[in-house]
Design an enzyme around this catalytic site. Sequence first.
Site, PDB file in Angstrom:
ATOM      1  N   ASP A 253      41.094  42.642  34.303  1.00 63.04           N
ATOM      2  CA  ASP A 253      41.149  42.595  35.758  1.00 63.04           C
ATOM      3  C   ASP A 253      40.264  41.425  36.200  1.00 63.04           C
ATOM      4  O   ASP A 253      39.456  40.918  35.404  1.00 63.04           O
ATOM      5  CB  ASP A 253      40.627  43.922  36.316  1.00 63.04           C
ATOM      6  CG  ASP A 253      40.455  43.902  37.812  1.00 63.04           C
ATOM      7  OD1 ASP A 253      41.418  43.558  38.516  1.00 63.04           O
ATOM      8  OD2 ASP A 253      39.347  44.212  38.279  1.00 63.04           O
TER       9      ASP A 253
ATOM     10  N   ASP B 215      38.758  40.735  40.056  1.00 60.39           N
ATOM     11  CA  ASP B 215      37.720  41.052  41.039  1.00 60.39           C
ATOM     12  C   ASP B 215      36.909  42.271  40.598  1.00 60.39           C
ATOM     13  O   ASP B 215      37.465  43.342  40.352  1.00 60.39           O
ATOM     14  CB  ASP B 215      38.353  41.326  42.400  1.00 60.39           C
ATOM     15  CG  ASP B 215      38.985  40.080  42.991  1.00 60.39           C
ATOM     16  OD1 ASP B 215      38.240  39.138  43.295  1.00 60.39           O
ATOM     17  OD2 ASP B 215      40.221  40.042  43.110  1.00 60.39           O
TER      18      ASP B 215
END
Length: 223
Positions: free
Chosen positions: A20, A22
Amino acid sequence: MTVPVLDPVLDRPFAAVLFDMDGTLVDSTAAINRSWTTWAVEHGITAEQLAGTHGRPAPEIVADLVGPDRFAAASARITELEILDVDGVVQLPGVADLLAGLPPQAWAIVTSCSSPLADARRGAAGLPDPRVLVTFDDVEHGKPAPDCFLLGAARLGVDPADCLVVEDAPAGLAAARAAGCATLAVRTTHPEGPLDADLVVPLLSSVRITPGDGGLRLTLERV
């Protein structure tokens, strides 16, 4: 004699790692909060209504909060706000060394951002360009649906069951589990409370992922 129970992600090799972005590779929390606060005030949305939405694609959040007649304008507005505000977006501790040690063909970024927003935040944080980048623009259903991680694995040419997903948010971890991937959670955006992952660490500086016989292996850093 008691046989030690080995951690499922520390006792096996992986073909690839799906990160991922953020809250996992970059700290964009302040920028996200500023953008969504401005958007919420403009659209009459409360903080309580926004609670628990981290990790999900912005268009899906907007669709849940405004009527269909307002969706297009509201979605375009949050996209505009987020792309314009990348102040303070930086790499999280341990990320640079971790990515530098991985073969380029063995990792991908899988994010709920749109492609333009992903480019803006990657550029601001100085992240290296991945060979594979999956954004919300590439899938029909965002996290917690498994589509993004299934696509990331497919683009790398590996089985999702042989992938380690690194996430910070419950929605992303749910997507990874649904895709059949192993999971590593970092406590960047959820410092307290349960995170449903195979292994939970404070930051990526707490681990190493190194190539070896049979694939990539995860080890804990000694403090």
